[in-house]
Motif scaffolding. Sequence first.
Motif, PDB file in Angstrom:
ATOM      1  N   LYS A 102       0.004  13.133   2.929  1.00 51.24           N
ATOM      2  CA  LYS A 102      -0.477  12.879   1.569  1.00 51.24           C
ATOM      3  C   LYS A 102      -0.428  11.390   1.238  1.00 51.24           C
ATOM      4  O   LYS A 102      -1.351  10.840   0.635  1.00 51.24           O
ATOM      5  CB  LYS A 102       0.363  13.668   0.563  1.00 51.24           C
ATOM      6  N   ILE A 103       0.681  10.738   1.633  1.00 51.68           N
ATOM      7  CA  ILE A 103       0.822   9.301   1.382  1.00 51.68           C
ATOM      8  C   ILE A 103      -0.220   8.527   2.188  1.00 51.68           C
ATOM      9  O   ILE A 103      -0.874   7.610   1.671  1.00 51.68           O
ATOM     10  CB  ILE A 103       2.242   8.813   1.745  1.00 51.68           C
ATOM     11  N   ARG A 104      -0.388   8.902   3.449  1.00 55.42           N
ATOM     12  CA  ARG A 104      -1.350   8.200   4.306  1.00 55.42           C
ATOM     13  C   ARG A 104      -2.772   8.345   3.775  1.00 55.42           C
ATOM     14  O   ARG A 104      -3.559   7.398   3.801  1.00 55.42           O
ATOM     15  CB  ARG A 104      -1.272   8.739   5.737  1.00 55.42           C
ATOM     16  N   ALA A 105      -3.112   9.547   3.283  1.00 55.74           N
ATOM     17  CA  ALA A 105      -4.474   9.769   2.773  1.00 55.74           C
ATOM     18  C   ALA A 105      -4.734   8.905   1.546  1.00 55.74           C
ATOM     19  O   ALA A 105      -5.812   8.318   1.403  1.00 55.74           O
ATOM     20  CB  ALA A 105      -4.666  11.242   2.445  1.00 55.74           C
ATOM     21  N   LEU A 106      -3.761   8.807   0.657  1.00 58.72           N
ATOM     22  CA  LEU A 106      -3.935   7.983  -0.542  1.00 58.72           C
ATOM     23  C   LEU A 106      -3.899   6.500  -0.196  1.00 58.72           C
ATOM     24  O   LEU A 106      -4.673   5.705  -0.739  1.00 58.72           O
ATOM     25  CB  LEU A 106      -2.845   8.325  -1.556  1.00 58.72           C
ATOM     26  N   ARG A 107      -3.042   6.164   0.735  1.00 57.92           N
ATOM     27  CA  ARG A 107      -2.940   4.760   1.156  1.00 57.92           C
ATOM     28  C   ARG A 107      -4.260   4.255   1.739  1.00 57.92           C
ATOM     29  O   ARG A 107      -4.620   3.082   1.560  1.00 57.92           O
ATOM     30  CB  ARG A 107      -1.807   4.639   2.180  1.00 57.92           C
ATOM     31  N   ALA A 108      -4.999   5.123   2.398  1.00 56.95           N
ATOM     32  CA  ALA A 108      -6.281   4.730   2.991  1.00 56.95           C
ATOM     33  C   ALA A 108      -7.310   4.348   1.929  1.00 56.95           C
ATOM     34  O   ALA A 108      -8.307   3.675   2.230  1.00 56.95           O
ATOM     35  CB  ALA A 108      -6.820   5.863   3.853  1.00 56.95           C
ATOM     36  N   ARG A 109      -7.058   4.747   0.678  1.00 56.56           N
ATOM     37  CA  ARG A 109      -7.999   4.431  -0.411  1.00 56.56           C
ATOM     38  C   ARG A 109      -7.600   3.171  -1.168  1.00 56.56           C
ATOM     39  O   ARG A 109      -8.222   2.825  -2.169  1.00 56.56           O
ATOM     40  CB  ARG A 109      -8.079   5.619  -1.373  1.00 56.56           C
ATOM     41  N   ILE A 110      -6.551   2.505  -0.700  1.00 52.13           N
ATOM     42  CA  ILE A 110      -6.044   1.314  -1.394  1.00 52.13           C
ATOM     43  C   ILE A 110      -6.542   0.053  -0.710  1.00 52.13           C
ATOM     44  O   ILE A 110      -6.379  -0.122   0.502  1.00 52.13           O
ATOM     45  CB  ILE A 110      -4.503   1.312  -1.424  1.00 52.13           C
ATOM     46  N   ASP A 114      12.728   5.488   2.517  1.00 54.57           N
ATOM     47  CA  ASP A 114      12.547   6.608   3.440  1.00 54.57           C
ATOM     48  C   ASP A 114      11.390   6.326   4.393  1.00 54.57           C
ATOM     49  O   ASP A 114      10.220   6.458   4.038  1.00 54.57           O
ATOM     50  CB  ASP A 114      12.290   7.885   2.646  1.00 54.57           C
ATOM     51  N   THR A 115      11.712   5.937   5.615  1.00 54.36           N
ATOM     52  CA  THR A 115      10.656   5.600   6.576  1.00 54.36           C
ATOM     53  C   THR A 115       9.814   6.804   6.964  1.00 54.36           C
ATOM     54  O   THR A 115       8.654   6.652   7.355  1.00 54.36           O
ATOM     55  CB  THR A 115      11.272   4.978   7.853  1.00 54.36           C
ATOM     56  N   GLN A 168       0.824  -1.202   0.000  1.00 49.47           N
ATOM     57  CA  GLN A 168       0.000   0.000   0.000  1.00 49.47           C
ATOM     58  C   GLN A 168       0.865   1.262   0.000  1.00 49.47           C
ATOM     59  O   GLN A 168       0.569   2.238  -0.699  1.00 49.47           O
ATOM     60  CB  GLN A 168      -0.948  -0.002   1.202  1.00 49.47           C
ATOM     61  N   HIS A 169       1.936   1.243   0.769  1.00 48.63           N
ATOM     62  CA  HIS A 169       2.809   2.417   0.840  1.00 48.63           C
ATOM     63  C   HIS A 169       3.498   2.668  -0.501  1.00 48.63           C
ATOM     64  O   HIS A 169       3.557   3.815  -0.978  1.00 48.63           O
ATOM     65  CB  HIS A 169       3.852   2.231   1.938  1.00 48.63           C
ATOM     66  N   THR A 193       4.758   8.292   7.210  1.00 45.26           N
ATOM     67  CA  THR A 193       3.875   9.126   8.028  1.00 45.26           C
ATOM     68  C   THR A 193       3.479  10.421   7.306  1.00 45.26           C
ATOM     69  O   THR A 193       2.825  11.285   7.890  1.00 45.26           O
ATOM     70  CB  THR A 193       4.549   9.477   9.367  1.00 45.26           C
ATOM     71  N   ASP A 194       3.874  10.544   6.046  1.00 44.34           N
ATOM     72  CA  ASP A 194       3.511  11.719   5.243  1.00 44.34           C
ATOM     73  C   ASP A 194       1.989  11.759   5.087  1.00 44.34           C
ATOM     74  O   ASP A 194       1.381  10.791   4.616  1.00 44.34           O
ATOM     75  CB  ASP A 194       4.187  11.598   3.876  1.00 44.34           C
TER      76      ASP A 194
END
Length: 450
Positions: free
Chosen positions: A352-360, A344-345, A325-326, A349-350
């Motif tokens: 933008k990444i977290r918001a898009l990841r939630a849709r996967i 890059d760990t 997902q990430h 927690t970015d």
Amino acid sequence: MPTSEPTAVLSRHVSAAAGAPLPDDVRTKAADHLLDTLAAMLSGALLRPGATALAYVRAHPGHPEATVAGTDVRTSAADAAFAGGVLAHSDESDDSHPLAFNHPGCGVVPAALAMAERTGAGGARLLRAVVTGYEVAARIGLALDGHALHRERHFSSHAMGSLFGATAASAVLAGLDEEATRTAFAYAAQQASGLACWTRDPDHVEKAFDFGGKGARDGVTSVLLAEAGFTGVPDVFTCPDGFFAAFGGDPSALTTGLGASYEIMRTDIKKWCVGSPIQAPLDAVELLLADGLPEAADIAAIEVRVSAQEAHIVDNRAIPTICLQHQVALLLTDGGLTFTTCHDTTRMTDPKIRALRARITLTPDESLPVRQGRVAITDTTGSSHECHVPHVRGTTANPMTQAELATKAIDLSTPLLGEAHAADLVHRVRTIEESGNISELLTILTKRNA
């Protein structure tokens, strides 16, 4: 007792390999895998498994006869091979032979590099040793049925392949004759080990030891023992109480078609430095991006389907390079991936990444074979964008171009070497056969980013 045909034929093949010419396509493929593995070693020096191996060899210095790539460390050939093997599999970027179920490069190339430096070998001999190592690594996996060995008997097929492949490559560079090669295989067989429980190590360190470091070290050691005059069982593969008696399998696979085809031609290279089950979905997303996907903010939902056998391996993992997902969210956000961004760990927690990841949504699909992937992206207008990848980029069914291979190698090597030296590495490997010895290649491998 006479030597059996599999042992005799395989040992004869290895002992003659130094003087056997290679077809043009095999030479090109061998250079591809040499470059790819060297880049994996250089990037591995920046990761925890590699750093651990480097700390070990620095704390236990040996006779300075071989260089550890990416460092100023010179130590014994066996320890240089060991450290190089761990470096090569510190990440998820090294090559693999899917049918043999092992990773030849991370064991074969570090052993070959150490022995080439120790013996003063030239580039042409190094390439022939690499090809021979891949041949034996793959054939061991095929003879043992690597998938069954790993899943049903709990042995590590990866450790077996790297061990015997490294032994074969080292024997070519040491110039062992047929009898001494049989002895080297006997000592390799005595060191054959490895358990599939490496999957339980959350830090990838034991995995890197198992896949690369152990086999590279023990393969070099086996050849050095034979070179020193150790005697051994002349037919360790098929004798009573020998290798196949202990591990099972079909020894005829060691020699069927030997010399008529080359297993390095059936070995895959990864495009993306992430876990294997993520490769096809990333290919699919890249293809969709090329077709003109909407902006990330305009994506309503993403469904990713991979084989039901593999989905759990990469489902919302805490390590970025094995979290599907990430990586999908990262590629959609950045429009591309690099070694640095993949690892890059902080990007996990970015917002933008977290918001898009939630849709996967990751869906295990019983109908999909391993290493395939389907991606369906629905935008906010309700339009659907879909892609199915049956053959991952970098596999023999969908090979990378020379330009793609160079781009990957430069990306992996630049953080340690700098871009100019990384580009020089590509050139040195592409012209390796013109080199009377590998000193120029080693000079590039030990340069550091200024």
